[in-house]
Motif scaffolding. Sequence first.
Motif, mmCIF file in Angstrom:
data_model
loop_
_atom_site.group_PDB
_atom_site.id
_atom_site.type_symbol
_atom_site.label_atom_id
_atom_site.label_comp_id
_atom_site.label_asym_id
_atom_site.label_seq_id
_atom_site.Cartn_x
_atom_site.Cartn_y
_atom_site.Cartn_z
ATOM 1 N N SER A 121 0.824 -1.219 0.000
ATOM 2 C CA SER A 121 0.000 0.000 0.000
ATOM 3 C C SER A 121 0.854 1.263 0.000
ATOM 4 O O SER A 121 0.407 2.324 -0.427
ATOM 5 C CB SER A 121 -0.938 0.012 1.217
ATOM 6 N N SER B 191 4.200 1.216 -1.375
ATOM 7 C CA SER B 191 5.109 1.203 -2.526
ATOM 8 C C SER B 191 4.411 1.300 -3.877
ATOM 9 O O SER B 191 5.004 1.764 -4.846
ATOM 10 C CB SER B 191 5.977 -0.063 -2.497
ATOM 11 N N ASP B 192 3.147 0.850 -3.975
ATOM 12 C CA ASP B 192 2.482 0.863 -5.279
ATOM 13 C C ASP B 192 2.181 2.294 -5.724
ATOM 14 O O ASP B 192 1.793 3.133 -4.918
ATOM 15 C CB ASP B 192 1.181 0.057 -5.221
ATOM 16 N N LYS B 193 2.367 2.545 -7.010
ATOM 17 C CA LYS B 193 2.202 3.920 -7.501
ATOM 18 C C LYS B 193 0.766 4.253 -7.915
ATOM 19 O O LYS B 193 0.446 5.420 -8.165
ATOM 20 C CB LYS B 193 3.150 4.194 -8.668
ATOM 21 N N TYR B 194 -0.102 3.246 -8.008
ATOM 22 C CA TYR B 194 -1.488 3.501 -8.382
ATOM 23 C C TYR B 194 -2.346 3.717 -7.137
ATOM 24 O O TYR B 194 -2.390 2.870 -6.242
ATOM 25 C CB TYR B 194 -2.043 2.327 -9.207
ATOM 26 N N GLU B 195 -3.029 4.846 -7.109
ATOM 27 C CA GLU B 195 -3.811 5.220 -5.926
ATOM 28 C C GLU B 195 -4.915 4.210 -5.637
ATOM 29 O O GLU B 195 -5.178 3.887 -4.474
ATOM 30 C CB GLU B 195 -4.412 6.616 -6.137
ATOM 31 N N ASN C 64 -4.898 1.049 -6.282
ATOM 32 C CA ASN C 64 -4.267 -0.135 -5.683
ATOM 33 C C ASN C 64 -3.935 0.104 -4.223
ATOM 34 O O ASN C 64 -4.097 -0.776 -3.377
ATOM 35 C CB ASN C 64 -2.990 -0.495 -6.440
ATOM 36 N N LYS C 65 -3.445 1.302 -3.926
ATOM 37 C CA LYS C 65 -3.086 1.642 -2.539
ATOM 38 C C LYS C 65 -4.284 1.471 -1.616
ATOM 39 O O LYS C 65 -4.166 0.936 -0.507
ATOM 40 C CB LYS C 65 -2.585 3.093 -2.468
ATOM 41 N N LYS D 265 7.495 -7.648 -7.732
ATOM 42 C CA LYS D 265 8.296 -6.798 -8.612
ATOM 43 C C LYS D 265 8.647 -7.517 -9.906
ATOM 44 O O LYS D 265 8.772 -6.895 -10.965
ATOM 45 C CB LYS D 265 9.584 -6.362 -7.907
ATOM 46 N N LYS E 49 0.186 -3.619 -14.288
ATOM 47 C CA LYS E 49 0.739 -3.272 -15.594
ATOM 48 C C LYS E 49 1.440 -4.456 -16.246
ATOM 49 O O LYS E 49 1.399 -4.614 -17.461
ATOM 50 C CB LYS E 49 1.707 -2.096 -15.455
#
Length: 290
Positions: A28, A30-34, A36-37, A77, A130
Amino acid sequence: MAHELNLKKALAQQQNEIDDFTIYSMLSVSDKYEANKLIFHKISEEEKGHYTYLLSFTKQELKPRAHVVFFYLLLSKIVGISFTLKFLERREEDAKQFYKELIAIDDKANAIYEQEINHEIELIDMLHDKKLLYAGAIVLGMNDALVELTGTLSGIALAFDKSVVVGITGLIMGIAAALSMAGSAYLESKENIGAEIKPMTYALYTGVSYILTTAILVAPFFICEKISVAIIWMFFGAVLIIGLYNFYISVAKDLPFWKRVREMSYITFGVALISFGIGYVVKHYFGIEI
């Protein structure tokens, strides 16, 4: 004795819950998509609630296992969050059984049991991954390399007498085909694939998967002097590639594993058998030996 057994099960499940809480919490952040967080945060809070609930039974504080957390974070990753989390959730089958048994002791376990059955998988299906978007590029490169090179190598293996010559020929053809395929994938992605996918990245996934598949298939011809042994190892490599890729897709996209393995195997080995026959004819009737 039954109480002791239940305590062991509770501690084992409690350990899983604190591990999962830590994994989801770190994702929550490290992920760059809000979007997903938010999903990861929601699941992490649920896992924390499960841990606290079991703590009321066991009375033992537990710490997350660093190696388990590190493994799943690293896996996310490399192969993406969809595969990683669905792979992680597969162990929830034991959790479901545990909480189902616990309902007989405490009605509060029923809510957790329902979450284990439905809620987390539903949330994971909403994730933006992605790497999964580029699965089509990997299929394009890998499947084409499998069909083309197993067929080509099987055919020229009978026409040539030296294993290393077969390997060099296959390597040159594979690299050339990878570059051609990457170029075609780039043009295809610009015309036909959604805006989320970058054409250059799509082409890169296609080309790299083609080259990696090529390397695995031709390696036996550089290692084994006997062509017959090299062919056996080549087919073993092809089966391994087909199995690993379809395991990934079957987990990440909830698709049938064995059906996809059979389809890819029939195509790959069917073409190889035909090419093998052509190679036999060329060697037998034309006497070509290099």
